[in-house]
Design a protein around this motif. Structure first.
Motif, PDB file in Angstrom:
ATOM      1  N   VAL A  42       0.871  -1.177   0.000  1.00  0.00           N
ATOM      2  CA  VAL A  42       0.000   0.000   0.000  1.00  0.00           C
ATOM      3  C   VAL A  42       0.905   1.224   0.000  1.00  0.00           C
ATOM      4  O   VAL A  42       1.670   1.424   0.940  1.00  0.00           O
ATOM      5  CB  VAL A  42      -0.901   0.056   1.256  1.00  0.00           C
ATOM      6  CG1 VAL A  42      -1.830   1.256   1.170  1.00  0.00           C
ATOM      7  CG2 VAL A  42      -1.697  -1.230   1.393  1.00  0.00           C
ATOM      8  N   GLY A  43       0.825   2.006  -1.060  1.00  0.00           N
ATOM      9  CA  GLY A  43       1.661   3.197  -1.129  1.00  0.00           C
ATOM     10  C   GLY A  43       0.826   4.428  -0.860  1.00  0.00           C
ATOM     11  O   GLY A  43       0.699   4.886   0.279  1.00  0.00           O
ATOM     12  N   CYS A  44       0.206   4.928  -1.904  1.00  0.00           N
ATOM     13  CA  CYS A  44      -0.516   6.207  -1.812  1.00  0.00           C
ATOM     14  C   CYS A  44      -1.931   6.037  -1.276  1.00  0.00           C
ATOM     15  O   CYS A  44      -2.503   6.969  -0.729  1.00  0.00           O
ATOM     16  CB  CYS A  44      -0.588   6.836  -3.194  1.00  0.00           C
ATOM     17  SG  CYS A  44      -1.564   5.883  -4.371  1.00  0.00           S
ATOM     18  N   GLU A  45      -2.496   4.859  -1.493  1.00  0.00           N
ATOM     19  CA  GLU A  45      -3.917   4.594  -1.183  1.00  0.00           C
ATOM     20  C   GLU A  45      -4.865   5.450  -2.007  1.00  0.00           C
ATOM     21  O   GLU A  45      -6.055   5.502  -1.726  1.00  0.00           O
ATOM     22  CB  GLU A  45      -4.209   4.846   0.299  1.00  0.00           C
ATOM     23  CG  GLU A  45      -4.053   3.607   1.134  1.00  0.00           C
ATOM     24  CD  GLU A  45      -4.750   3.744   2.473  1.00  0.00           C
ATOM     25  OE1 GLU A  45      -4.155   4.385   3.348  1.00  0.00           O
ATOM     26  OE2 GLU A  45      -5.871   3.216   2.622  1.00  0.00           O
ATOM     27  N   THR A  46      -4.371   6.177  -2.983  1.00  0.00           N
ATOM     28  CA  THR A  46      -5.254   7.067  -3.749  1.00  0.00           C
ATOM     29  C   THR A  46      -5.191   6.779  -5.248  1.00  0.00           C
ATOM     30  O   THR A  46      -5.331   7.676  -6.068  1.00  0.00           O
ATOM     31  CB  THR A  46      -4.907   8.546  -3.497  1.00  0.00           C
ATOM     32  OG1 THR A  46      -3.501   8.729  -3.726  1.00  0.00           O
ATOM     33  CG2 THR A  46      -5.223   8.978  -2.081  1.00  0.00           C
ATOM     34  N   SER A  47      -4.943   5.540  -5.604  1.00  0.00           N
ATOM     35  CA  SER A  47      -5.043   5.080  -6.998  1.00  0.00           C
ATOM     36  C   SER A  47      -3.948   5.608  -7.907  1.00  0.00           C
ATOM     37  O   SER A  47      -4.061   5.500  -9.124  1.00  0.00           O
ATOM     38  CB  SER A  47      -6.396   5.457  -7.619  1.00  0.00           C
ATOM     39  OG  SER A  47      -7.435   5.327  -6.701  1.00  0.00           O
ATOM     40  N   LEU A  48      -2.907   6.178  -7.354  1.00  0.00           N
ATOM     41  CA  LEU A  48      -1.925   6.822  -8.215  1.00  0.00           C
ATOM     42  C   LEU A  48      -0.605   6.068  -8.355  1.00  0.00           C
ATOM     43  O   LEU A  48      -0.012   6.053  -9.419  1.00  0.00           O
ATOM     44  CB  LEU A  48      -1.635   8.244  -7.691  1.00  0.00           C
ATOM     45  CG  LEU A  48      -2.805   9.212  -7.874  1.00  0.00           C
ATOM     46  CD1 LEU A  48      -2.571  10.480  -7.063  1.00  0.00           C
ATOM     47  CD2 LEU A  48      -3.017   9.553  -9.335  1.00  0.00           C
ATOM     48  N   CYS A  49      -0.105   5.437  -7.270  1.00  0.00           N
ATOM     49  CA  CYS A  49       1.294   5.012  -7.270  1.00  0.00           C
ATOM     50  C   CYS A  49       1.532   3.624  -7.843  1.00  0.00           C
ATOM     51  O   CYS A  49       2.640   3.309  -8.252  1.00  0.00           O
ATOM     52  CB  CYS A  49       1.865   5.079  -5.862  1.00  0.00           C
ATOM     53  SG  CYS A  49       1.285   3.720  -4.803  1.00  0.00           S
ATOM     54  N   GLY A  50       0.515   2.769  -7.859  1.00  0.00           N
ATOM     55  CA  GLY A  50       0.673   1.443  -8.453  1.00  0.00           C
ATOM     56  C   GLY A  50       1.367   0.414  -7.564  1.00  0.00           C
ATOM     57  O   GLY A  50       1.532  -0.736  -7.975  1.00  0.00           O
ATOM     58  N   ALA A  51       1.760   0.770  -6.333  1.00  0.00           N
ATOM     59  CA  ALA A  51       2.439  -0.194  -5.455  1.00  0.00           C
ATOM     60  C   ALA A  51       1.543  -1.389  -5.144  1.00  0.00           C
ATOM     61  O   ALA A  51       2.016  -2.478  -4.842  1.00  0.00           O
ATOM     62  CB  ALA A  51       2.863   0.480  -4.155  1.00  0.00           C
ATOM     63  N   CYS A  52       0.229  -1.179  -5.244  1.00  0.00           N
ATOM     64  CA  CYS A  52      -0.743  -2.211  -4.891  1.00  0.00           C
ATOM     65  C   CYS A  52      -1.170  -3.058  -6.086  1.00  0.00           C
ATOM     66  O   CYS A  52      -2.146  -3.806  -5.996  1.00  0.00           O
ATOM     67  CB  CYS A  52      -1.976  -1.535  -4.295  1.00  0.00           C
ATOM     68  SG  CYS A  52      -2.770  -0.447  -5.504  1.00  0.00           S
ATOM     69  N   LYS A  62      -5.092  -1.748  -9.793  1.00  0.00           N
ATOM     70  CA  LYS A  62      -4.676  -1.165  -8.526  1.00  0.00           C
ATOM     71  C   LYS A  62      -5.643  -1.679  -7.468  1.00  0.00           C
ATOM     72  O   LYS A  62      -6.821  -1.300  -7.445  1.00  0.00           O
ATOM     73  CB  LYS A  62      -4.689   0.356  -8.624  1.00  0.00           C
ATOM     74  CG  LYS A  62      -3.604   0.858  -9.588  1.00  0.00           C
ATOM     75  CD  LYS A  62      -3.651   2.335  -9.819  1.00  0.00           C
ATOM     76  CE  LYS A  62      -2.478   2.765 -10.697  1.00  0.00           C
ATOM     77  NZ  LYS A  62      -2.585   4.178 -11.122  1.00  0.00           N
ATOM     78  N   CYS A  64      -5.974  -1.140  -4.454  1.00  0.00           N
ATOM     79  CA  CYS A  64      -6.521  -0.187  -3.484  1.00  0.00           C
ATOM     80  C   CYS A  64      -7.759   0.494  -4.050  1.00  0.00           C
ATOM     81  O   CYS A  64      -8.396   1.281  -3.368  1.00  0.00           O
ATOM     82  CB  CYS A  64      -5.481   0.866  -3.106  1.00  0.00           C
ATOM     83  SG  CYS A  64      -5.208   2.107  -4.384  1.00  0.00           S
TER      84      CYS A  64
HETATM   85  S1  FES Z   1      -1.632   2.194  -3.116  1.00  0.00           S
HETATM   86 FE1  FES Z   1      -1.012   3.660  -4.592  1.00  0.00          FE
HETATM   87  S2  FES Z   1      -2.218   3.046  -6.302  1.00  0.00           S
HETATM   88 FE2  FES Z   1      -2.908   1.715  -4.778  1.00  0.00          FE
END
Ligand code: FES
Ligand SMILES: Cc1cc2nc3c(=O)[nH]c(=O)nc-3n(C[C@H](O)[C@H](O)[C@H](O)COP(=O)(O)OP(=O)(O)OC[C@H]3O[C@@H](n4cnc5c(N)ncnc54)[C@H](O)[C@@H]3O)c2cc1C
Ligand code: FES
Lengths: 159, 284
Positions: A42-52, A62, A64
């Protein structure tokens, strides 16, 4: 069954999972906290970073930005599902050989997104790699070594 | 970043979905790809008590051609539209527009029907759907209706859809051979949405512009057809001067958005510049 909870069945990395979940549970939290697969970050939790990023029914998503209940019946592949019989997947090997990571936080999502990219385009140009990984942020590498890692994997996978 | 609690339904037919919508009224929301609604729910900007997930509804996915019209199911994802051979052959501007949306993961989940219904002022689809003069098929408890894209977008985040209705199909007439299209967008760097997006559909006869349709998104609360541009160019030669003069009218009579990303003056200039470039792109 509690009326507001839903039973979901999924196959994750080839194994079957069945749980009762609250509908508002995000898929990423399901994977990490219920299924115990913490490779998906879980990176940004806002659909932007792609870590998820994980693969759900063949599509990199994504997690999240998806509810676990939406994944009922789905086949899911997470980073944990890529290595086979103790052998790194060629994309993982590429990240190792070409220094595609520093802190490693973005790496699971990056590798899973690269997996989708190479499936759709086995021999991508540098531009196509950068475009294909647009949904994944890395705060460390500056991306060049990630591109190199994906190119390494593309060559290896084409034999 | 956890949404408020809600009850979740996953109907498998349109009728079942409509029945749930009627039963739960304003408390309910349709869930398609979830890539606008779920972020809003996580921020608690939306707190529906009931979610009706239509992903499993039969017959709302995919693209087919029938009698010279592309029929696009509302649940067709941006990725499917970007990569469909049929779409690339028949109406390439649709594939081009799809490819400009968000990133790979967003395009894998987000749907054309969800984007149109959501009516974000910076969404890409509205520009292209307006320029293509698409028809939108809507079903509700009162039956079925077809509405022109030009009558669909009403206000910020507001469309002609009633609370008990579902958008089921987008119909796009396959343009004639001598028709070309171009979608050009300036990405807002952080979100990827359109600071300005211009879709041009142009029919030429030799160097003459027989017909032109220009759809613009990102510039105003509501996406619009730049009718002043269209009438300035229709019937004229597609010279650089004529195109530039017509494009100057891209923001005429429009209430222009102003926010932290762009001032009114900047947006109005973007509309003109991107309109000129999109027309040049379609004409070349
Ligand atoms: S946590 Fe960053 S896109 Fe899902
Ligand atoms: C990181 C990110 C970047 C993005 N970048 C862009 C971009 O560059 N350009 C762009 O245009 N969009 C962008 N989007 C938005 C994306 O395209 C969404 O997928 C789209 O706006 C909504 O489609 P959906 O299927 O996800 O709808 P949902 O989120 O499921 O629904 C959106 C709304 O429409 C309603 N709805 C959905 N389907 C129907 C239907 N068939 N009938 C009636 N009502 C319906 C829902 O009730 C809800 O209110 C981005 C999203 C994210 C998360
Ligand atoms: S390696 Fe640290 S964020 Fe990518």
């Amino acid at each position: 069954m509690n009326k507001s909870r839903k039973q979901i069945n999924t196959t994750i990395n080839g194994e079957d999972y069945t749980h009762e979940v609250e509908p508002r549970l995000l898929l990423v939290h399901y994977l990490r906290e219920v299924a115990g697969l913490t490779g998906t970050h879980v990176g940004c939790e806002t659909s932007l970073c792609g870590a998820c990023t994980a693969i759900v029914d063949g599509q990199a998503v994504k997690t999240c930005t998806m509810l676990a209940v939406q994944a009922d019946g789905a086949e899911i592949t997470t980073i944990e599902g890529l290595a086979q019989d103790g052998e790194l997947h060629p994309i993982q090997e590429g990240f190792w050989e070409r220094h595609g990571l520093q802190c490693g936080f973005c790496t699971p999502g990056m590798i899973v997104a690269a997996h989708q990219l190479l499936e759709r385009n086995p021999n991508p140009s540098e531009d196509e790699i950068r475009h294909g990984l647009e949904g994944n942020f890395c705060r460390c590498t500056g991306y060049q070594h990630i591109v190199d890692a994906v190119q390494y994997a593309a060559e290896k996978m084409q034999g | 970043m956890i949404a408020s609690s809600f009850e979740y339904f996953a109907p498998t037919s349109v009728d079942e979905a409509l029945a749930l919508l009627s039963e739960h009224g304003d408390d309910a929301k349709i869930l398609a790809g979830g890539h606008s609604l779920i972020p809003a729910m996580k921020l608690r900007l939306a707190e529906p008590a009931v979610l009706i997930d239509i992903q499993r509804v039969e017959g709302l996915k995919g693209v087919s051609e029938s009698d010279g019209t592309l029929v696009i199911g509302a649940l067709t994802t941006h990725h499917e539209l970007e990569s469909s051979n049929l779409v690339n052959q028949k109406v390439p501007i649709l594939a081009q527009t799809a490819g400009e949306i968000g990133d790979v993961q967003v395009r894998n989940k987000g749907t054309i029907g969800g984007s149109l219904s959501h009516a974000d002022p910076a969404a890409d689809w509205p520009a292209t759907i307006l320029a293509l003069d698409a028809d939108l098929k809507i079903v509700g408890s009162g039956g079925e209706r077809v509405i022109k894209a030009t009558d669909f977008f009403e206000e910020l985040y507001t469309t002609a859809l009633e609370a008990d209705e579902i958008l089921t199909e987008v119909h796009v007439a396959v343009p004639a051979e001598n028709t070309t299209g171009s979608y050009l967008k300036l990405h807002q760097v952080a979100s990827g949405f359109a600071l300005t997006g211009v879709a041009v559909v142009l029919t030429k006869s030799g160097d003459i512009c027989e017909n032109i349709a220009v759809g613009i998104t990102g510039v105003s609360d509501v996406p619009y057809r730049a009718s002043e541009v269209e009438s300035a160019l229709a019937g004229r030669a597609l010279t650089a001067d004529n195109i530039a003069a017509a494009a100057e009218k891209a923001a005429d009579g429009v209430d222009i958005l102003e926010d932290i990303h762009a001032s009114e003056a900047y947006r109005s200039n973007l509309a003109k510049v991107y309109t000129r470039r999109a027309i040049e792109g379609a004409a070349s």
